[in-house]
Design a protein around this motif. Structure first.
Motif, PDB file in Angstrom:
ATOM      1  N   LEU A  63      -5.855   1.997  -5.362  1.00  0.00           N
ATOM      2  CA  LEU A  63      -5.912   1.043  -4.255  1.00  0.00           C
ATOM      3  C   LEU A  63      -5.123  -0.191  -4.656  1.00  0.00           C
ATOM      4  CD1 LEU A  63      -9.609   1.129  -2.972  1.00  0.00           C
ATOM      5  CD2 LEU A  63      -7.592   2.203  -1.974  1.00  0.00           C
ATOM      6  N   ARG A  64      -4.243  -0.629  -3.762  1.00  0.00           N
ATOM      7  CA  ARG A  64      -3.416  -1.798  -4.060  1.00  0.00           C
ATOM      8  C   ARG A  64      -3.656  -2.878  -3.015  1.00  0.00           C
ATOM      9  NH1 ARG A  64       3.239  -2.305  -4.273  1.00  0.00           N
ATOM     10  NH2 ARG A  64       3.254  -4.566  -4.635  1.00  0.00           N
ATOM     11  N   VAL A  65      -3.771  -4.115  -3.493  1.00  0.00           N
ATOM     12  CA  VAL A  65      -3.906  -5.285  -2.627  1.00  0.00           C
ATOM     13  C   VAL A  65      -2.582  -6.036  -2.688  1.00  0.00           C
ATOM     14  CG1 VAL A  65      -5.270  -7.326  -2.075  1.00  0.00           C
ATOM     15  CG2 VAL A  65      -6.344  -5.393  -3.228  1.00  0.00           C
ATOM     16  N   THR A  66      -1.889  -6.123  -1.583  1.00  0.00           N
ATOM     17  CA  THR A  66      -0.549  -6.733  -1.555  1.00  0.00           C
ATOM     18  C   THR A  66      -0.670  -8.246  -1.408  1.00  0.00           C
ATOM     19  OG1 THR A  66      -0.438  -6.386   0.831  1.00  0.00           O
ATOM     20  CG2 THR A  66       0.476  -4.655  -0.584  1.00  0.00           C
ATOM     21  N   MET A  67      -1.040  -8.912  -2.513  1.00  0.00           N
ATOM     22  CA  MET A  67      -1.218 -10.357  -2.463  1.00  0.00           C
ATOM     23  C   MET A  67       0.102 -11.094  -2.318  1.00  0.00           C
ATOM     24  SD  MET A  67      -4.414 -10.768  -2.461  1.00  0.00           S
ATOM     25  CE  MET A  67      -4.360 -12.552  -2.558  1.00  0.00           C
ATOM     26  N   THR A 110      -2.406   4.464  -2.571  1.00  0.00           N
ATOM     27  CA  THR A 110      -1.094   4.876  -3.037  1.00  0.00           C
ATOM     28  C   THR A 110      -1.225   5.620  -4.354  1.00  0.00           C
ATOM     29  OG1 THR A 110       1.117   4.086  -3.688  1.00  0.00           O
ATOM     30  CG2 THR A 110      -0.765   2.691  -4.251  1.00  0.00           C
ATOM     31  N   ASN A 111      -0.219   6.446  -4.644  1.00  0.00           N
ATOM     32  CA  ASN A 111      -0.141   7.100  -5.949  1.00  0.00           C
ATOM     33  C   ASN A 111       1.132   6.700  -6.681  1.00  0.00           C
ATOM     34  OD1 ASN A 111       1.673   8.438  -4.328  1.00  0.00           O
ATOM     35  ND2 ASN A 111       1.096  10.489  -5.008  1.00  0.00           N
ATOM     36  N   ARG A 112       1.670   5.555  -6.312  1.00  0.00           N
ATOM     37  CA  ARG A 112       2.852   5.007  -6.968  1.00  0.00           C
ATOM     38  C   ARG A 112       2.496   3.652  -7.576  1.00  0.00           C
ATOM     39  NH1 ARG A 112       7.930   6.182  -2.787  1.00  0.00           N
ATOM     40  NH2 ARG A 112       7.666   8.456  -2.695  1.00  0.00           N
ATOM     41  N   LEU A 113       2.856   3.501  -8.830  1.00  0.00           N
ATOM     42  CA  LEU A 113       2.586   2.255  -9.525  1.00  0.00           C
ATOM     43  C   LEU A 113       3.831   1.391  -9.559  1.00  0.00           C
ATOM     44  CD1 LEU A 113       0.437   3.390 -12.602  1.00  0.00           C
ATOM     45  CD2 LEU A 113      -0.338   2.316 -10.486  1.00  0.00           C
ATOM     46  N   SER A 114       3.608   0.100  -9.597  1.00  0.00           N
ATOM     47  CA  SER A 114       4.671  -0.884  -9.735  1.00  0.00           C
ATOM     48  C   SER A 114       4.299  -1.814 -10.882  1.00  0.00           C
ATOM     49  CB  SER A 114       4.854  -1.688  -8.441  1.00  0.00           C
ATOM     50  OG  SER A 114       5.768  -2.751  -8.636  1.00  0.00           O
ATOM     51  N   ARG A 115       5.245  -2.077 -11.777  1.00  0.00           N
ATOM     52  CA  ARG A 115       4.954  -2.910 -12.931  1.00  0.00           C
ATOM     53  C   ARG A 115       4.520  -4.311 -12.518  1.00  0.00           C
ATOM     54  NH1 ARG A 115       5.880  -2.541 -18.190  1.00  0.00           N
ATOM     55  NH2 ARG A 115       7.045  -0.620 -17.908  1.00  0.00           N
ATOM     56  N   LYS A 116       5.065  -4.826 -11.420  1.00  0.00           N
ATOM     57  CA  LYS A 116       4.732  -6.181 -10.993  1.00  0.00           C
ATOM     58  C   LYS A 116       3.343  -6.261 -10.354  1.00  0.00           C
ATOM     59  CE  LYS A 116       9.559  -7.433 -10.124  1.00  0.00           C
ATOM     60  NZ  LYS A 116      10.532  -7.919  -9.102  1.00  0.00           N
ATOM     61  N   ALA A 168      -9.027  11.224  -1.098  1.00  0.00           N
ATOM     62  CA  ALA A 168     -10.166  11.052  -0.203  1.00  0.00           C
ATOM     63  C   ALA A 168     -11.178  10.060  -0.782  1.00  0.00           C
ATOM     64  CB  ALA A 168     -10.832  12.407   0.056  1.00  0.00           C
ATOM     65  N   ALA A 169     -11.403  10.130  -2.098  1.00  0.00           N
ATOM     66  CA  ALA A 169     -12.338   9.198  -2.727  1.00  0.00           C
ATOM     67  C   ALA A 169     -11.821   7.769  -2.639  1.00  0.00           C
ATOM     68  CB  ALA A 169     -12.567   9.592  -4.180  1.00  0.00           C
ATOM     69  N   ALA A 170     -10.523   7.577  -2.816  1.00  0.00           N
ATOM     70  CA  ALA A 170      -9.948   6.232  -2.720  1.00  0.00           C
ATOM     71  C   ALA A 170     -10.045   5.689  -1.296  1.00  0.00           C
ATOM     72  CB  ALA A 170      -8.492   6.262  -3.183  1.00  0.00           C
ATOM     73  N   GLU A 171      -9.754   6.520  -0.300  1.00  0.00           N
ATOM     74  CA  GLU A 171      -9.826   6.064   1.090  1.00  0.00           C
ATOM     75  C   GLU A 171     -11.270   5.786   1.506  1.00  0.00           C
ATOM     76  OE1 GLU A 171      -7.905   9.139   3.241  1.00  0.00           O
ATOM     77  OE2 GLU A 171      -5.868   8.360   2.877  1.00  0.00           O
ATOM     78  N   ARG A 172     -12.203   6.576   1.026  1.00  0.00           N
ATOM     79  CA  ARG A 172     -13.613   6.357   1.350  1.00  0.00           C
ATOM     80  C   ARG A 172     -14.081   5.002   0.817  1.00  0.00           C
ATOM     81  NH1 ARG A 172     -15.660  10.092  -1.591  1.00  0.00           N
ATOM     82  NH2 ARG A 172     -14.872  11.734  -0.245  1.00  0.00           N
ATOM     83  N   TYR A 173     -13.696   4.692  -0.399  1.00  0.00           N
ATOM     84  CA  TYR A 173     -14.073   3.406  -0.994  1.00  0.00           C
ATOM     85  C   TYR A 173     -13.378   2.257  -0.281  1.00  0.00           C
ATOM     86  CZ  TYR A 173     -14.585  -0.182  -4.624  1.00  0.00           C
ATOM     87  OH  TYR A 173     -14.863  -1.339  -5.311  1.00  0.00           O
ATOM     88  N   CYS A 174     -12.121   2.446   0.073  1.00  0.00           N
ATOM     89  CA  CYS A 174     -11.363   1.394   0.766  1.00  0.00           C
ATOM     90  C   CYS A 174     -11.978   1.081   2.130  1.00  0.00           C
ATOM     91  CB  CYS A 174      -9.906   1.827   0.910  1.00  0.00           C
ATOM     92  SG  CYS A 174      -8.841   0.629   1.753  1.00  0.00           S
ATOM     93  N   LYS A 186     -24.108  -2.971  -1.804  1.00  0.00           N
ATOM     94  CA  LYS A 186     -24.391  -2.139  -2.976  1.00  0.00           C
ATOM     95  C   LYS A 186     -23.931  -0.702  -2.758  1.00  0.00           C
ATOM     96  CE  LYS A 186     -26.405  -1.702  -7.026  1.00  0.00           C
ATOM     97  NZ  LYS A 186     -25.938  -2.452  -8.231  1.00  0.00           N
ATOM     98  N   ALA A 187     -24.131  -0.176  -1.562  1.00  0.00           N
ATOM     99  CA  ALA A 187     -23.693   1.191  -1.270  1.00  0.00           C
ATOM    100  C   ALA A 187     -22.175   1.297  -1.309  1.00  0.00           C
ATOM    101  CB  ALA A 187     -24.228   1.633   0.091  1.00  0.00           C
ATOM    102  N   ALA A 188     -21.485   0.280  -0.806  1.00  0.00           N
ATOM    103  CA  ALA A 188     -20.015   0.297  -0.837  1.00  0.00           C
ATOM    104  C   ALA A 188     -19.504   0.223  -2.265  1.00  0.00           C
ATOM    105  CB  ALA A 188     -19.467  -0.868  -0.012  1.00  0.00           C
ATOM    106  N   ALA A 189     -20.113  -0.632  -3.090  1.00  0.00           N
ATOM    107  CA  ALA A 189     -19.676  -0.739  -4.483  1.00  0.00           C
ATOM    108  C   ALA A 189     -19.965   0.532  -5.258  1.00  0.00           C
ATOM    109  CB  ALA A 189     -20.352  -1.933  -5.149  1.00  0.00           C
ATOM    110  N   GLY A 190     -21.005   1.264  -4.895  1.00  0.00           N
ATOM    111  CA  GLY A 190     -21.357   2.484  -5.602  1.00  0.00           C
ATOM    112  C   GLY A 190     -20.425   3.651  -5.342  1.00  0.00           C
ATOM    113  N   LEU A 191     -19.531   3.524  -4.364  1.00  0.00           N
ATOM    114  CA  LEU A 191     -18.591   4.607  -4.082  1.00  0.00           C
ATOM    115  C   LEU A 191     -17.477   4.695  -5.113  1.00  0.00           C
ATOM    116  CD1 LEU A 191     -18.227   4.312  -0.201  1.00  0.00           C
ATOM    117  CD2 LEU A 191     -19.545   6.000  -1.492  1.00  0.00           C
ATOM    118  N   ALA A 192     -17.313   3.656  -5.915  1.00  0.00           N
ATOM    119  CA  ALA A 192     -16.272   3.652  -6.944  1.00  0.00           C
ATOM    120  C   ALA A 192     -16.904   3.930  -8.301  1.00  0.00           C
ATOM    121  CB  ALA A 192     -15.539   2.314  -6.975  1.00  0.00           C
TER     122      ALA A 192
END
Length: 478
Positions: free
Chosen positions: A116-120, A130-136, A149-155, A250-256
């Protein structure tokens, strides 16, 4: 070792029937090697190098679907490993040296894990899978997850707690923007319509980023404090509503999983069974690997001598088995080539000191290797994710994550290494006190040796109350 088809049976006897990785090379130096890992090296090599099962009338082998490299192999290279995790790591490193990294990645079917990426850095930040990493953006990328699916569920669960946008377009702020359904449901701050200022939207994005960093603790602490204030003010309805909100957070945090954290700060320690030493000496050792800076370094051998595994409490109950016990310190000599220097021969070290020494050597190796490139980091994370997210019964070995202050749980690591080497502790049989008491009553006599060879005397055992009045011959020692 050199391979000759006529002496195949004798040559393969020199290969251990144990887990490991092997490479088969041909006569010419430019030929590509055949590399694979196996749970039994000797059995796997026999299948590849054994004589053909069927031949024709002229003695020529009949074509078969079964792969046979008997006539093409000239050299055999093998490395014995202690676990499947170590075999996968050795095979990956060997393929990177023998082939191009991209070819090794395809042969091993290594796919980058999902994050999961946060585009700050964007004018209107958002969260996406995403499954692509960026060094920055390693500090703003969280994972790895078991699947997309696990990443989208948590997001989705986290975004339900905030009002961050979920659209993927480059927004142009305009009052005439049509908006979206989330804006109609008041689940978005609607920056597209100018419904909030840039500072307000950035503050909301910072809250989401902090939620991911602390795995929900930042929001849980705020809601819990508000709930306590409402309870103290006798606002029980408000306290009940805040408690429901706390349960939702708490339920949302427990998905990760607890492994999910910023990729730049991802560190883990893997304890596996160690391969036997080349000299054949059997020691109670575990193999320790370190995931840091995007690489997996190791193994380093950790001796479990002096560590008693945790025992389960007995049926009759005893506090002696409630906690792990550390035995006396043992000499460090003979615990591995890296375990000591010439000046430390014969030094006495406690189990905790040996574990800290192993951690320091692994950290030094990680620092010397340096920061991994993005593609190589994805490969190592893929290998680690493939092992970590297995069902617990199928995952051999143990994993440990650092404490909140970035230190390692040394005691837990020692106990985990003891479980890997000695096996899981088993529950001791219950003591039948009644049967033991009856057995003691049944004993009527005791054999006392006078010290003279071959001379024995049988003396009745007297009750405690009558021992003082009893007359015992002076030549008998009780």
């Amino acid at each position: 070792m050199e391979f000759r088809p006529e002496d195949a049976a004798a040559i393969l006897l020199g290969v251990p029937a144990a887990p490991g990785v092997f490479a088969l090379r041909g006569e010419r130096e430019g030929d590509e090697p055949y590399m694979v890992r196996g749970a039994d090296l000797r059995r796997r090599l026999r299948r590849l190098l054994a004589p053909p099962e069927e031949v024709d009338e002229a003695g020529r082998p009949v074509l078969s679907k079964r792969l046979n490299l008997r006539e093409r192999v000239r050299w055999i290279e093998w490395t014995r490993t202690g676990s499947e995790f170590e075999s996968s790591l050795v095979l990956y490193c060997a393929m990177r040296e023998a082939f191009w990294p991209e070819a090794a990645r395809k042969r091993l079917r290594l796919h980058p894990p999902y994050f999961l990426r946060v585009t700050m850095g964007h004018e209107h930040p958002r969260v996406y899978t995403t499954n692509r990493l960026s060094r920055k953006a390693l500090e703003e990328t969280f994972g790895p997850f078991a699947s997309r699916a696990a990443a989208e569920r948590y997001c989705d669960a986290v975004l339900d707690l905030f009002k961050l946008r979920r659209c993927w377009e480059d927004l142009v702020v305009s009052p005439e923007h049509p908006g979206c359904a989330y804006g109609e449901m008041k689940k978005c701050m609607e920056p597209c319509k100018g419904g909030c200022s840039a500072e307000e939207y950035e503050a909301e994005a910072r809250r989401v980023l902090e939620f991911f960093r602390t795995q929900g603790e930042s929001m849980l602490a705020v809601v819990a404090a508000e709930r306590e204030k409402a309870s103290e003010a006798m606002d029980f309805e408000g306290a009940a509503a805040l408690h429901k909100q706390w349960e939702k957070v708490k339920a949302a945090a427990g998905l990760a999983d607890e492994l999910v954290r910023p990729v730049a700060e991802l560190r883990a320690l893997v304890v596996q069974e160690a391969a036997p030493r080349s000299d054949g000496e059997k020691l109670e050792e575990a193999a320790v690997f370190l995931l840091e800076r995007g690489r997996i370094v190791g193994p380093e051998r950790l001796s479990t001598l002096g560590v008693r595994a945790v025992r389960e409490q007995t049926a009759v109950g005893s506090s002696l088995f409630a906690q792990p016990l550390m035995l006396a310190a043992v000499p460090e000599q003979g615990l591995g080539p890296r375990a000591q220097g010439p000046e430390d021969v014969g030094a006495v070290m406690s189990p905790e000191e040996r574990a800290r020494g192993v951690l320091l050597r692994l950290a030094k190796r990680a620092d010397e290797a340096g920061e991994a490139e993005i593609a190589e980091r994805c490969d190592y994370l893929s290998l680690f994710r493939r092992w970590y997210y297995r069902p617990e019964k199928q995952r051999a070995g143990e994993v440990f994550l650092p404490n909140a202050d970035s230190s390692w749980p040394v005691r837990r690591i020692l106990n985990g290494a003891a479980r890997v080497v000695l096996g899981n502790p088993v529950q001791m049989d219950a003591v039948n006190r009644e049967a033991a008491r009856e057995k003691l009553k049944a004993v009527k006599t005791k054999v006392i040796h006078e010290g003279r060879e071959g001379v024995e005397r049988v003396v009745p055992v007297l009750p405690k109350k009558s021992r003082r009045k009893a007359v015992v011959p002076g030549d008998l020692v009780e």
